[in-house]
Structures are given as C-alpha cells and as structure tokens.
Design a protein around this motif. Sequence first.
Motif, short mmCIF file in Angstrom:
data_model
loop_
_atom_site.label_atom_id
_atom_site.label_comp_id
_atom_site.label_asym_id
_atom_site.label_seq_id
_atom_site.Cartn_x
_atom_site.Cartn_y
_atom_site.Cartn_z
N PRO A 1 13.78 -13.47 12.20
CA PRO A 1 14.32 -13.41 10.83
C PRO A 1 15.18 -12.16 10.63
N ALA A 2 16.19 -12.28 9.80
CA ALA A 2 17.14 -11.19 9.59
C ALA A 2 16.49 -9.93 9.07
N ASP A 3 15.38 -10.07 8.35
CA ASP A 3 14.72 -8.90 7.76
C ASP A 3 13.58 -8.36 8.61
N GLU A 4 13.49 -8.80 9.87
CA GLU A 4 12.43 -8.33 10.76
C GLU A 4 13.04 -7.67 11.99
N ALA A 5 12.31 -6.69 12.56
CA ALA A 5 12.69 -6.06 13.83
C ALA A 5 14.16 -5.68 13.86
N GLY A 6 14.62 -5.04 12.79
CA GLY A 6 16.05 -4.78 12.62
C GLY A 6 16.68 -3.86 13.63
N ASP A 7 15.87 -3.08 14.36
CA ASP A 7 16.42 -2.17 15.36
C ASP A 7 16.29 -2.70 16.78
N SER A 8 15.77 -3.92 16.92
CA SER A 8 15.55 -4.49 18.25
C SER A 8 16.70 -5.41 18.61
N ARG A 9 17.32 -5.15 19.78
CA ARG A 9 18.46 -5.93 20.24
C ARG A 9 18.13 -6.64 21.56
N ASN A 10 18.74 -7.75 21.76
CA ASN A 10 18.51 -8.52 22.97
C ASN A 10 19.10 -7.81 24.19
N SER A 11 18.22 -7.30 25.05
CA SER A 11 18.64 -6.65 26.30
C SER A 11 18.11 -7.40 27.51
N LEU A 12 17.86 -8.70 27.34
CA LEU A 12 17.22 -9.47 28.40
C LEU A 12 18.01 -9.42 29.71
N THR B 1 7.78 11.31 20.42
CA THR B 1 6.37 11.49 20.07
C THR B 1 5.68 10.13 20.05
N CYS B 2 4.36 10.17 20.14
CA CYS B 2 3.58 8.98 20.46
C CYS B 2 3.56 7.90 19.39
N THR B 3 3.09 8.20 18.19
CA THR B 3 2.96 7.15 17.18
C THR B 3 4.28 6.46 16.88
N PRO B 4 5.39 7.19 16.65
CA PRO B 4 6.66 6.49 16.40
C PRO B 4 7.10 5.59 17.55
N SER B 5 6.89 6.02 18.79
CA SER B 5 7.26 5.18 19.93
C SER B 5 6.44 3.90 19.96
N ARG B 6 5.15 4.01 19.75
CA ARG B 6 4.27 2.84 19.78
C ARG B 6 4.60 1.90 18.61
N TYR B 7 4.89 2.48 17.48
CA TYR B 7 5.28 1.68 16.32
C TYR B 7 6.56 0.88 16.62
N SER B 8 7.54 1.55 17.21
CA SER B 8 8.82 0.90 17.52
C SER B 8 8.66 -0.17 18.59
N LEU B 9 7.83 0.12 19.59
CA LEU B 9 7.58 -0.85 20.65
C LEU B 9 7.03 -2.15 20.08
N LEU B 10 6.09 -2.05 19.15
CA LEU B 10 5.40 -3.24 18.64
C LEU B 10 6.13 -3.91 17.48
N THR B 11 7.02 -3.19 16.79
CA THR B 11 7.67 -3.77 15.60
C THR B 11 9.17 -3.96 15.74
N GLY B 12 9.80 -3.28 16.69
CA GLY B 12 11.26 -3.34 16.79
C GLY B 12 11.96 -2.59 15.68
N VAL B 13 11.28 -1.61 15.07
CA VAL B 13 11.83 -0.81 13.98
C VAL B 13 11.64 0.66 14.31
N HIS B 14 12.69 1.47 14.12
CA HIS B 14 12.55 2.90 14.34
C HIS B 14 11.54 3.49 13.36
N GLY B 15 10.69 4.35 13.87
CA GLY B 15 9.63 4.93 13.06
C GLY B 15 10.13 5.68 11.84
N PHE B 16 11.27 6.36 11.96
CA PHE B 16 11.74 7.18 10.84
C PHE B 16 12.10 6.31 9.64
#
Length: 523
Positions: free
Chosen positions: A414-425, A74-89
């Motif tokens: 920082p360890a407390d930011e973007a906790g669901d975002s992993r380096n996939s470069l 769904t839209c809002t959770p995806s956009r939230y995750s894209l911009l924050t690196g955190v799962h919406g739930f």
Amino acid sequence: MNLLTRSIFGAFSLLPTLLIAAPNEQPNVVIIYGDDVGYGDVGAYGSKMIPTPNIDRLAKEGLLFTDGHCAAATCTPSRYSLLTGVHGFRDGISILPPNAPLSISTEKLTLPKLFKQAGYTTAVIGKWHLGIGERGKPVDWNGDVKPGPLEIGFDYSFLLPSTNDRVPCVYLDGHRVVNLDPNDPLFVGTSPNKVNRPGSTRYPDGRKDPKAMTYYRSTHGHNHSVINGIGRIGYMAGGKSALWDDETMADVFVEKAVDYISSQKEQPFFLYFASQDIHVPRAPNPRFKGKTELGFRGDAMVQFDWTTGEIMKALEENGLSENTIVIFSSDNGPVYDDGYADGSKVKKSFGESDRGHDGSGIYRGGKYQIYEGGTRVPFIVRWPAKIKPGTSDALVNQIDLLASFAELFGLEIPADEAGDSRNSLDALLGKDTKGLPFMIEEAAHTGRALRVGAWKYIMPEKKSWAGAAQPARLYNLAEDPSEQTNIAEKHPEKTELMAKQLKDLMGANGVRAHVGGESPAQQ
C-alpha cells in the motif's frame, strides 16, 4: 498449476516464476543479524585477527556486498527500519530504555506480516530491543507480556526482551517470562524505589555497591541493578529463578533456532535470528574465551561465527540448504568500550582499536556515527538455487528487504506503508551491479547523510555523538573511502544540490515516492 497467494489488500495474484508451484518449494528465509558487528570484523571482509570460518564459507557460497548498509548507526532504529521499511527518524525512534512500550504499531505493515501474506510461518529468536507493552501502561512481567512480536506478525518468539545490557535479564517465550516463580514476582523500573517490593529478590545497586560488579566493572552508564556480577541499565527486582546466564545465551538461542528449523521443514518459514553477539556485556561461553588476542570482543565474535555455523548446519541436516535464502548482516558498525571494562579499548581517535584490529576496516567511525563505518556492515546473501556466488559493489540497504521480498512474492505494498523501502531484488540476486541510486544514512542525535553513487553529503550537526557541532561535509568515496578530506567548500554546487535533496527526502512521507529516475545529484 499456478500458486495463488493473498495480497495485502485481500485480493489474489500470481506468484512470479521465481517461486515453484508447491508451497514447500518456496524458499525459506533466514536473517542472521549480528549486533555491533563491523565491516572489518569478518574474515571475508578483511579481518586478520578474528577467525570466522563459518561466515566466510557463507560468503564464499553466496553474494558478498561491499557496499551493504543497515539503515542507522544505532540498534533500535536499524531494527525498526528492517522490520517496517520506514526510517526510524520519521517515527521518532531512538535507542530504547528498559521497559519501553512496543515501538512498532500493531497496525503497521511489517516484514513478518508480508511473509505471512505469502503463506509463511514466522519466528523471531534473540535480541528484540523494539519495546514491549502498551504506551502509558506498565508492563505486567508476571502475566501476559504484550503487545510484542506476536502482535506485529511473528507466529513464534523467544527473546531477551530489551538488550543484554538492560533489565529485565530474563527470557521471554511468547507472552510469558521463562521459569518465573510466582512467589518471587518480577518488577522493572528506573529506580530501586520503583521496583523493590516485599517478597521479591533484591539485587545490588552498582552505584552504591560497585564491588558487586565482579565479572567486570562498568566504565559508564551500566551500574544500576547488578545481575550475574554485571551492572545493567535500569533496575529490576524478583525473578531470580528466571535469570538468564550470560555465558550460555548463544547456546540457548541456537537450540531454539535449530528446533524451529527442524519443526518447520515441511513448510516455508521466515526466521529472524537476532544474536546478542557482539553487543556488551560481552560474556562468551568459556569454550570460546582466549580464541583471539582481542579479549572478550574478539572471542564473542568467534562465538557468533559458531552460531552462524550451527544454523547453517541445521539447514543442511534438514535438507533445506539449497532453497533457503540466508541473509547475514549487522544492526550497526563496531564499538569497543561501550560501558564495560572488558579489555576492548580505543585510542584517542574514537572507534579505532588499539590492538591492530579495526572493526570498521578501512572505513571511518563506527556505532553512533554518521561516517561509513557506522552503517556499512557485512551484508551477505546466499541462495544456492538462484544466486551465483561472487562479490557485488551494488549499493544495498536492509530497509529495502521488505519491498524486495514483496516483489519476489508478487505482493503489492500500500502507498502509505513501508515508504522508505524500495525494490532491490535484482541487486540482491546479483542481476543489478549498481543497486540504489541514492540512500539516506542515519546516526545518533541529528546525524543524517545522503549517498549518491560515490558521493556522500553529511548535513551540519548542532550536536554530534562526539559532542561538538559539525559543519556540512562532502566526500568522494571513490577517491577518499575513509572520509578524511571534507571537500564541501571545493564543490559548493554539489554540496548545495545534495543538501536540498536530503532535506526534501527527510521532509517527505518516504523515499519510495522519489525514485522516478536518477537522483538530481547524479545529473
């Protein structure tokens, strides 16, 4: 001479060798984000009934991912995750109603903030749908409309504030409503009694006056204020001079994007271009109507392909094409009748088109659903200076863009930011053919799933989007890509192992802390 860039902590670090010394030689980054565009809606992904020559060219010149995902169906959770690196739930993010407050904390690390740390200018153009304003405080649509995108890291924003099926049906340029007449003040709310004020334009109420919906009627849930002959979710009054024209919306956003690209060509920039296409209400410009046999939905996809082509043309005309990273994707999988009788019908099997075109391709489900069709979407990355064109089967997710760009820029998170975002470069650059070892998928209600290689586990649902409770499900996508046969009972140990891993990941602060080595379910 080495280029120094400020880290998130305020320290200085050397940029990796991917970036060249002069700031204007850093790659520009453009994310072209479709709305409800499914895996099978693009020619390069198998569409036969919707011509998408511009997107197909982008795929031919870039890296096409066959297993690329948005974070949620769904839209809002995806956009939230894209911009924050955190799962919406994790933060209680769901599809936002009209007049919802800003869902992203102004203190949180975001993708645009990361780019600014690397010396970029940043912009968002198009659909927002992440809320605007302070929690517990009504938005003053007649004054400064904030906090919003400018408060979470964007230097420039030109938006439809919520989404095109919701009020208010006006454009927002920075903090101000465009073309608003102070003698016709704008009010937004959940009922006519809350918005109708003396001196402000009143719009038909679709529930009491369904004949006012002259563009096409609502099939469900889109029958509140009627704007431009189209019923919307929520009520508004006033702002008549500021109303958008649904049929020229793509043109307006393209014009803003082209102007932004031209104005920023001497310095590195990040543009998040979030199209309203092909979300409902689908109202393609008349020059695109009839371009497909799929009605408004198919024609809106042709319009979105044109939009993509115009942005690519602007990059080329400004000499930016070679060293610009263009990422093309979508916020979730396809949907047909999503509240309007626009001719996009479905069969009894939810999500399946009745006209010979399936927006999910071979994958099951679509928007709102936990099956692959809900989150497996077009995902193309083009960077002629660094990426060799081709196809990749690597598992990648939009939620990992933040950590991947941090790696590109040599910045620490920082360890407390973007906790669901992993380096996939490496996967995004075509150097890693496997991608993520595991990945969470999210859908409406309590839909959660875990991907580990070809294995997919879906946790039981007390209430699914279809309404009925669902048991635990296990699929081997290598043998059953369309998720037709639940093999959970045949593989109880695998099911139990993946169920435990998903529970642990959902209960953690973020996925990144669990990356060390293989997923237990791979062993």
